[in-house]
Design an enzyme around this catalytic site. Sequence first.
Site, short mmCIF file in Angstrom:
data_model
loop_
_atom_site.label_atom_id
_atom_site.label_comp_id
_atom_site.label_asym_id
_atom_site.label_seq_id
_atom_site.Cartn_x
_atom_site.Cartn_y
_atom_site.Cartn_z
N ASP A 1 -0.85 -40.90 6.70
CA ASP A 1 0.48 -41.15 6.91
C ASP A 1 1.11 -39.81 7.70
OD1 ASP A 1 2.85 -42.23 7.42
OD2 ASP A 1 3.74 -42.10 5.15
N HIS B 1 -3.94 -44.55 8.68
CA HIS B 1 -2.45 -44.62 8.79
C HIS B 1 -2.00 -43.35 9.60
CE1 HIS B 1 1.44 -45.64 6.38
NE2 HIS B 1 1.84 -45.02 7.58
N HIS C 1 0.58 -46.30 1.80
CA HIS C 1 1.02 -45.43 0.84
C HIS C 1 1.47 -45.76 -0.47
CE1 HIS C 1 4.69 -47.00 2.79
NE2 HIS C 1 4.43 -46.31 3.93
N HIS D 1 4.42 -51.89 4.26
CA HIS D 1 5.32 -50.80 3.87
C HIS D 1 6.21 -51.62 2.77
CE1 HIS D 1 8.09 -47.28 4.43
NE2 HIS D 1 8.70 -48.08 3.79
#
Length: 425
Positions: free
Chosen positions: A303, A56, A230, A177
């Site tokens: 991320d 990510h 995440h 997401h």
Amino acid sequence: MSAYLITSVSVVGGPPTDLLIRDGVVAEVGAGLSAPDATVVDGTGLVALPGLVDLHTHLREPGREDAETVESGSRAAAMGGYTAVCAMANTSPVADTAGVVEQVWRLGREAGLVDVQPIGAVTVGLAGERLAELGAMADSAARVRIFSDDGHCVADPLLMRRALEYVKAFDGIIAQHAEEPRLTEGAQMHEGEVSTRLGLIGWPAVAEEAIIARDVLLTEHVGSRLHVCHVSTAGSVEVLRQAKARGVRVTAEVTPHHLLLTDERAESYDPVFKVNPPLRTAADIAALRAALADGVIDVIATDHAPHAVEDKECEWAYARPGMLGLETALSIALDVLGPEWDLIAERMSRTPARIAGLTGHGIDPAPGVPANLTLIDPAAHRTIEPAELASRSRNTPYARMTLPGRIVATFLRGEPTVLDGKAIK
């Protein structure tokens, strides 16, 4: 090709040994190796890990080269011990066609610092209205296997089902997401005691948990593969735990910042701590750490979200969410997990490489294995100075924090991209 002899190094926490790298592979492993033609790297006190793999990463190119480029992001990754990264699709133009993903893939090859594997968008323009060219991206030179609208949730359940069905044909993955948008309108931080005290609109944990629960059921129904980006709440961990117990093909990631930083950081109103999903509570962090240890959460993913100065150095409400992560992730993992080298290798290299289908990565150093590896000095400490980072952006939440561990070297197919703690190119 060059030859390197790494002496007296601990391979994934094992006893000291020597590694001889030649012609892009680990040629020999053993004590007392000799190679007169090889460059010697003193590995005393160092730990060799399989090169890290990030599922990510935001590289921003094309479109926001002021924040990051494929080259600068690749250099940041190499400095963090990574040999492969998966580049998210929220570029401009969006990576929703074969042409754009091939552009990102080629830029990664030209930089030559890490293997850059593009992630394709699920929907055209990330708009959540119709599926993007999933098949064309899968058949392109980039061989895309993971698709995500990260930054946006695929909120339409029918569209999500169709995406899961489509990628099942080539064993692809939809990376979600998880954010129910109707529950997060205007949200500025985690919904809880701190948001109430600060008077900021909260981002409730249930907005994440509800989407994960829905998508787990859709994935189970379709028999496809789901990856949850995440993960940030204790409730999400429990949904994933139950799904895995039923045999659902779901994997999940957690970011370094969600393992370390709480929503109390928002009390400073420093926009560097604004991120999506938001920083949560100490109880959430405890649940995430436990889930990472027992395998309910499969991967640590950065991320990495670079932003230009004007997008971060402004009022909290107007700041873009996101933090840098590539150059500090291994240090955070060491700080959170301690010197659990096998667990770190599993969560930051072997498993992400397996999920992404990156052959040649995520393999412990052994004779005949591609020499994708990183050397870390676990006894060293470093103070994070934003101006010294390789990224084009400076939005690190760890500025002036002292973190354990220092990347001494990173090798990509036998060639160093970092040596003596410095980028080679």
